[in-house]
Design a protein around this motif. Structure first.
Motif, PDB file in Angstrom:
ATOM      1  N   LEU A  76      41.374 -17.908 -25.340  1.00 49.76           N
ATOM      2  CA  LEU A  76      41.439 -18.634 -23.914  1.00 49.76           C
ATOM      3  C   LEU A  76      40.632 -19.082 -22.952  1.00 49.76           C
ATOM      4  O   LEU A  76      39.533 -18.056 -23.118  1.00 49.76           O
ATOM      5  N   SER A  77      39.555 -19.717 -23.323  1.00 51.19           N
ATOM      6  CA  SER A  77      38.623 -20.487 -22.363  1.00 51.19           C
ATOM      7  C   SER A  77      38.380 -20.155 -21.102  1.00 51.19           C
ATOM      8  O   SER A  77      39.516 -19.972 -20.133  1.00 51.19           O
ATOM      9  N   ALA A  78      37.666 -19.859 -20.270  1.00 50.85           N
ATOM     10  CA  ALA A  78      37.299 -19.286 -19.127  1.00 50.85           C
ATOM     11  C   ALA A  78      37.507 -20.648 -18.408  1.00 50.85           C
ATOM     12  O   ALA A  78      38.509 -20.480 -17.398  1.00 50.85           O
ATOM     13  N   GLN A  79      37.820 -21.826 -18.597  1.00 49.26           N
ATOM     14  CA  GLN A  79      37.836 -23.550 -18.191  1.00 49.26           C
ATOM     15  C   GLN A  79      39.741 -23.014 -17.881  1.00 49.26           C
ATOM     16  O   GLN A  79      40.223 -23.335 -17.182  1.00 49.26           O
ATOM     17  N   MET A  80      40.439 -22.789 -18.863  1.00 47.51           N
ATOM     18  CA  MET A  80      41.444 -22.898 -18.944  1.00 47.51           C
ATOM     19  C   MET A  80      42.060 -22.159 -17.600  1.00 47.51           C
ATOM     20  O   MET A  80      43.304 -22.001 -17.509  1.00 47.51           O
ATOM     21  N   VAL A  81      41.464 -20.228 -18.126  1.00 44.62           N
ATOM     22  CA  VAL A  81      41.966 -19.382 -17.154  1.00 44.62           C
ATOM     23  C   VAL A  81      41.786 -19.857 -15.996  1.00 44.62           C
ATOM     24  O   VAL A  81      43.003 -19.799 -15.414  1.00 44.62           O
TER      25      VAL A  81
END
Length: 115
Positions: A76-81
């Motif tokens: 999971l990318s930081a943006q997704m999270v």
């Protein structure tokens, strides 16, 4: 018949779309994640579906996502999270189920570095 991962790959999109559209029960999530663990990151292309499932109101789906977050959480990318996962996970802190609250807290070990 080839018993390698490429033979299983076509099943992943079917399971993913069934879960996404509510046509499959929560145990299908476990199967999806198990099959995904046999594939490389390039072959495991259902992460967008997993992210969408965090918005599910189905407690069994939410429990399954949190129980197996160690299997896909690093992807999971930081943006997704920040934008798609954490806002839904955070609702678990006030859930009436003690088990879901506990899983929510444990999931922070994976998610917190990305928030």
């Amino acid at each position: 018949m080839n018993s390698g991962a490429p033979g299983r790959a076509p099943l992943l999109p079917l399971l993913a779309s069934s879960l996404e559209f509510g046509l499959a029960a929560a145990p299908a999530l476990t199967a999806l994640l198990k099959m995904g663990s046999w594939l490389s990151a390039e072959e495991f292309r259902v992460l967008p579906t997993i992210v969408k499932l965090f918005a599910s109101n189905d407690r069994a789906i939410r429990v399954g996502l949190l129980q197996h977050i160690d299997q896909y959480g690093e992807s999971l990318s930081a943006q997704m999270v920040d934008e798609q996962v954490y806002p839904h996970v955070a609702t678990g802190f006030s859930d009436t189920s003690a088990f879901l609250r506990e899983l929510t807290l444990k999931s922070m070990l994976i998610l917190a570095p990305k928030i």
